[in-house]
Design a protein around this motif. Structure first.
Motif, PDB file in Angstrom:
ATOM      1  N   ASN A 267       0.819  -1.212   0.000  1.00  0.00           N
ATOM      2  CA  ASN A 267       0.000   0.000   0.000  1.00  0.00           C
ATOM      3  C   ASN A 267       0.853   1.262   0.000  1.00  0.00           C
ATOM      4  OD1 ASN A 267      -2.379  -1.424  -0.100  1.00  0.00           O
ATOM      5  ND2 ASN A 267      -2.720  -1.391   2.098  1.00  0.00           N
ATOM      6  N   ALA A 268       2.028   1.196   0.651  1.00  0.00           N
ATOM      7  CA  ALA A 268       2.928   2.351   0.637  1.00  0.00           C
ATOM      8  C   ALA A 268       3.428   2.602  -0.787  1.00  0.00           C
ATOM      9  CB  ALA A 268       4.104   2.112   1.587  1.00  0.00           C
ATOM     10  N   ALA A 269       3.788   1.537  -1.495  1.00  0.00           N
ATOM     11  CA  ALA A 269       4.243   1.686  -2.885  1.00  0.00           C
ATOM     12  C   ALA A 269       3.130   2.259  -3.753  1.00  0.00           C
ATOM     13  CB  ALA A 269       4.698   0.334  -3.423  1.00  0.00           C
ATOM     14  N   THR A 270       1.895   1.816  -3.490  1.00  0.00           N
ATOM     15  CA  THR A 270       0.745   2.336  -4.235  1.00  0.00           C
ATOM     16  C   THR A 270       0.604   3.836  -4.023  1.00  0.00           C
ATOM     17  OG1 THR A 270      -0.425   0.230  -4.078  1.00  0.00           O
ATOM     18  CG2 THR A 270      -1.761   2.206  -4.466  1.00  0.00           C
ATOM     19  N   ALA A 271       0.686   4.272  -2.767  1.00  0.00           N
ATOM     20  CA  ALA A 271       0.555   5.695  -2.457  1.00  0.00           C
ATOM     21  C   ALA A 271       1.660   6.510  -3.119  1.00  0.00           C
ATOM     22  CB  ALA A 271       0.573   5.896  -0.943  1.00  0.00           C
ATOM     23  N   ARG A 272       2.855   5.962  -3.181  1.00  0.00           N
ATOM     24  CA  ARG A 272       3.988   6.696  -3.766  1.00  0.00           C
ATOM     25  C   ARG A 272       3.842   6.814  -5.282  1.00  0.00           C
ATOM     26  NH1 ARG A 272       8.654   6.843  -0.427  1.00  0.00           N
ATOM     27  NH2 ARG A 272      10.072   6.376  -2.145  1.00  0.00           N
ATOM     28  N   VAL A 273       3.379   5.754  -5.936  1.00  0.00           N
ATOM     29  CA  VAL A 273       3.173   5.819  -7.388  1.00  0.00           C
ATOM     30  C   VAL A 273       2.031   6.779  -7.721  1.00  0.00           C
ATOM     31  CG1 VAL A 273       2.450   4.499  -9.413  1.00  0.00           C
ATOM     32  CG2 VAL A 273       4.119   3.524  -7.826  1.00  0.00           C
ATOM     33  N   LEU A 274       0.937   6.686  -6.990  1.00  0.00           N
ATOM     34  CA  LEU A 274      -0.182   7.589  -7.235  1.00  0.00           C
ATOM     35  C   LEU A 274       0.217   9.044  -7.001  1.00  0.00           C
ATOM     36  CD1 LEU A 274      -3.155   5.567  -5.673  1.00  0.00           C
ATOM     37  CD2 LEU A 274      -2.731   5.995  -8.095  1.00  0.00           C
ATOM     38  N   ASP A 275       1.037   9.285  -5.991  1.00  0.00           N
ATOM     39  CA  ASP A 275       1.501  10.650  -5.704  1.00  0.00           C
ATOM     40  C   ASP A 275       2.276  11.218  -6.893  1.00  0.00           C
ATOM     41  OD1 ASP A 275       2.021  12.855  -3.645  1.00  0.00           O
ATOM     42  OD2 ASP A 275       4.069  12.295  -4.207  1.00  0.00           O
ATOM     43  N   ARG A 276       3.090  10.403  -7.544  1.00  0.00           N
ATOM     44  CA  ARG A 276       3.841  10.854  -8.723  1.00  0.00           C
ATOM     45  C   ARG A 276       2.906  11.252  -9.859  1.00  0.00           C
ATOM     46  NH1 ARG A 276       9.290   9.288  -9.661  1.00  0.00           N
ATOM     47  NH2 ARG A 276      10.351   9.084  -7.663  1.00  0.00           N
ATOM     48  N   LEU A 277       1.703  10.687  -9.836  1.00  0.00           N
ATOM     49  CA  LEU A 277       0.721  10.970 -10.888  1.00  0.00           C
ATOM     50  C   LEU A 277      -0.269  12.051 -10.477  1.00  0.00           C
ATOM     51  CD1 LEU A 277       0.052   7.268 -11.934  1.00  0.00           C
ATOM     52  CD2 LEU A 277       1.285   8.983 -13.281  1.00  0.00           C
ATOM     53  N   GLY A 278      -0.028  12.694  -9.330  1.00  0.00           N
ATOM     54  CA  GLY A 278      -0.887  13.794  -8.902  1.00  0.00           C
ATOM     55  C   GLY A 278      -2.143  13.353  -8.181  1.00  0.00           C
ATOM     56  N   ILE A 279      -2.096  12.184  -7.550  1.00  0.00           N
ATOM     57  CA  ILE A 279      -3.249  11.658  -6.827  1.00  0.00           C
ATOM     58  C   ILE A 279      -2.828  11.334  -5.402  1.00  0.00           C
ATOM     59  CG2 ILE A 279      -5.019   9.852  -6.744  1.00  0.00           C
ATOM     60  CD1 ILE A 279      -4.463   9.374  -9.748  1.00  0.00           C
ATOM     61  N   SER A 280      -3.535  11.860  -4.424  1.00  0.00           N
ATOM     62  CA  SER A 280      -3.230  11.587  -3.021  1.00  0.00           C
ATOM     63  C   SER A 280      -4.173  10.534  -2.460  1.00  0.00           C
ATOM     64  CB  SER A 280      -3.355  12.862  -2.177  1.00  0.00           C
ATOM     65  OG  SER A 280      -2.288  13.745  -2.434  1.00  0.00           O
ATOM     66  N   VAL A 281      -3.643   9.715  -1.559  1.00  0.00           N
ATOM     67  CA  VAL A 281      -4.437   8.689  -0.883  1.00  0.00           C
ATOM     68  C   VAL A 281      -4.863   9.214   0.473  1.00  0.00           C
ATOM     69  CG1 VAL A 281      -4.427   6.374   0.129  1.00  0.00           C
ATOM     70  CG2 VAL A 281      -3.289   6.795  -2.077  1.00  0.00           C
ATOM     71  N   THR A 282      -6.165   9.217   0.722  1.00  0.00           N
ATOM     72  CA  THR A 282      -6.712   9.639   2.004  1.00  0.00           C
ATOM     73  C   THR A 282      -6.912   8.403   2.880  1.00  0.00           C
ATOM     74  OG1 THR A 282      -7.869  11.491   0.971  1.00  0.00           O
ATOM     75  CG2 THR A 282      -8.629  10.805   3.165  1.00  0.00           C
ATOM     76  N   ALA A 283      -6.298   8.421   4.043  1.00  0.00           N
ATOM     77  CA  ALA A 283      -6.425   7.283   4.948  1.00  0.00           C
ATOM     78  C   ALA A 283      -7.799   7.296   5.622  1.00  0.00           C
ATOM     79  CB  ALA A 283      -5.331   7.328   6.016  1.00  0.00           C
ATOM     80  N   THR A 284      -8.397   6.128   5.749  1.00  0.00           N
ATOM     81  CA  THR A 284      -9.670   5.974   6.470  1.00  0.00           C
ATOM     82  C   THR A 284      -9.498   4.808   7.431  1.00  0.00           C
ATOM     83  OG1 THR A 284     -10.807   6.645   4.435  1.00  0.00           O
ATOM     84  CG2 THR A 284     -12.174   5.798   6.231  1.00  0.00           C
ATOM     85  N   ARG A 285      -8.960   5.108   8.612  1.00  0.00           N
ATOM     86  CA  ARG A 285      -8.612   4.050   9.552  1.00  0.00           C
ATOM     87  C   ARG A 285      -9.836   3.297  10.058  1.00  0.00           C
ATOM     88  NH1 ARG A 285      -3.599   3.419   7.973  1.00  0.00           N
ATOM     89  NH2 ARG A 285      -2.408   5.371   8.026  1.00  0.00           N
ATOM     90  N   GLU A 286     -11.003   3.944  10.012  1.00  0.00           N
ATOM     91  CA  GLU A 286     -12.209   3.286  10.536  1.00  0.00           C
ATOM     92  C   GLU A 286     -12.671   2.142   9.643  1.00  0.00           C
ATOM     93  OE1 GLU A 286     -11.944   6.474   9.834  1.00  0.00           O
ATOM     94  OE2 GLU A 286     -11.901   7.500  11.797  1.00  0.00           O
ATOM     95  N   ALA A 287     -12.254   2.159   8.379  1.00  0.00           N
ATOM     96  CA  ALA A 287     -12.630   1.074   7.470  1.00  0.00           C
ATOM     97  C   ALA A 287     -11.812  -0.160   7.813  1.00  0.00           C
ATOM     98  CB  ALA A 287     -12.398   1.485   6.027  1.00  0.00           C
ATOM     99  N   GLY A 288     -12.478  -1.302   7.894  1.00  0.00           N
ATOM    100  CA  GLY A 288     -11.788  -2.534   8.258  1.00  0.00           C
ATOM    101  C   GLY A 288     -11.920  -3.591   7.190  1.00  0.00           C
ATOM    102  N   CYS A 289     -12.026  -4.841   7.628  1.00  0.00           N
ATOM    103  CA  CYS A 289     -12.160  -5.975   6.710  1.00  0.00           C
ATOM    104  C   CYS A 289     -13.328  -5.749   5.763  1.00  0.00           C
ATOM    105  CB  CYS A 289     -12.357  -7.251   7.514  1.00  0.00           C
ATOM    106  SG  CYS A 289     -12.724  -8.710   6.505  1.00  0.00           S
TER     107      CYS A 289
END
Length: 405
Positions: A186-208
């Motif tokens: 997931n960290a690699a995903t966030a880093r690749v998306l960031d290079r493309l101008g897309i930020s990942v918003t964390a939602t810790r309350e979401a689970g399984c």
């Protein structure tokens, strides 16, 4: 297929759906040609056509036995048969309906109940799962070989995630077991998306996502998890999040089914439909972006294992391969790429013998082109294949991120 449901079956919440699916089947048998368990066992009742017949018998009021349950349990839910079926039979939903009726009628043995309840207690709980994995790594040498195979051979630590800084934002399901077994995915995903101008918003309350409960005799509990996730994501959806990204195709397939599974829930039907529409496998997000600007360079030979939940459930076969080739990776050919690896959620635990046979067959196919690394798009497949101790198996996005300049 002509069918007449019993009066008892007609009282089921999904009776009309089941009857409609049964009537769609023309009993042609094309599905058996691509069914992994039928190929291994050669038993008509261990193929889709036979299982449909068993479910038909159950819903028509015939006797339900442990043999009926066993044949349904052996199904991987890989949905290969749905890809093959010329009549468009919605097999996986019929299987879910049939399994619920059979499980209500046939008590499981105490060891089976303990196994399934144990999986439901551990797998969807990231903290408990992480503690058990960490303990297992410490005492690895003392564990039985079967348990050692469930532990990652090597854990790639998560690289730092970029801060949220772009106008374009997506949500991302962190997952249950992936943060422990493959924390860098997931960290690699966030880093690749960031290079493309897309930020990942964390939602810790979401689970399984709910799939583990739903497929282990606890459908109501699985749907409750779906409702909790919808509640957790809804504020961000209202604030304009453009997608809910999954890096595990198994979770993605189930979330895309929220709208169907909760269609009769007046409080959640519309929200579930919206969430399913926003649910995107990572490849669906990346394939429409200008990937050339990433400047990826790699000469690694990769074999891609396309998970069943990606190619058969989400109909995204070939999508990841297209991106990897577009980025310059050297992909080796994979014979019988449509067949399941045997992971199938908790199947590798509940049906270990069949699962290992399917895993070894899949690895033989994947390794036939002599790749440096095998990559996939689902943590279950990744850990299952890697557990054989052969060619290393990783998530494809980690290889992309590692090749960034």
């Amino acid at each position: 297929m002509q069918t007449t449901l019993s009066e008892q079956a007609r009282q089921l919440p999904r009776a009309e759906e089941a009857e409609s699916i049964l009537r769609t089947c023309v009993h042609c048998g094309f599905c058996n040609a691509t069914c992994p368990t039928y190929q291994l066992l050669g038993d008509e009742l261990d193929g889709p056509r036979g299982r449909i017949y068993l479910i038909k018998q159950v819903l028509e009021g015939n006797e339900v036995t442990q043999k009926t349950q066993q044949h349904l349990d052996r199904c991987l839910s890989c949905r290969n048969c749905e890809t093959t079926c010329p009549s468009g039979v919605d097999y996986h939903n019929l299987l879910d309906i049939g399994r619920a009726v059979v499980d209500a009628a046939v008590p499981r043995s105490i060891d089976q109940r303990l196994l399934r309840e144990g999986l439901r207690g551990v797998v969807p709980n990231p903290r408990l799962f992480k503690a058990l994995v960490s303990s297992g790594q410490v005492f690895r040498a003392l564990l039985p070989t079967a348990l050692q195979a469930k532990l990652p051979r090597r854990v790639y630590p998560a690289k730092p995630r970029p801060v949220t800084r772009h106008a374009r934002q997506v949500l991302m399901l962190e997952g249950c077991v992936q943060p422990s077994l493959s924390p860098n995915t997931n960290a690699a995903t966030a880093r690749v998306l960031d290079r493309l101008g897309i930020s990942v918003t964390a939602t810790r309350e979401a689970g399984c996502c709910g799939a583990v409960d739903y497929h282990l005799d606890a459908q109501a509990a699985g749907l409750d998890r779906a409702r909790r996730n919808i509640d957790a994501w809804w504020p961000s959806i209202e604030n304009g999040a453009e997608a809910i990204v999954q890096t595990a195709s198994g979770c993605g397939a189930f979330i895309k089914d929220y709208g169907h599974l909760l269609s009769a829930d007046p409080a959640y039907a519309e929200k579930a439909k919206k969430v399913s529409a926003l649910a995107k496998d990572l490849v669906e997000v990346l394939r429409d972006e200008p990937l050339e600007k990433l400047g990826v360079h790699s000469d690694q030979r990769l074999a891609f294992h396309c998970p069943c939940t990606l190619q058969h459930a989400q109909k995204l076969g070939g999508a990841v391969e297209a991106i990897l080739m577009r980025l310059g990776f050297n992909l080796t050919p994979v014979p019988d790429s449509h067949l399941c690896c045997g992971s199938a959620g908790t199947y590798s635990v509940t049906q270990p013998v069949l699962s290992r046979q399917l895993r070894d067959n899949k690895l033989n196919a994947l390794e036939s082109g002599h790749p440096d690394v095998i990559v996939t798009a689902n943590i279950g497949c990744q850990s299952h294949l890697d557990g054989a101790g052969r060619t290393p198996v990783r998530h494809w996005i980690e290889l992309v991120e590692a090749a960034l300049p």
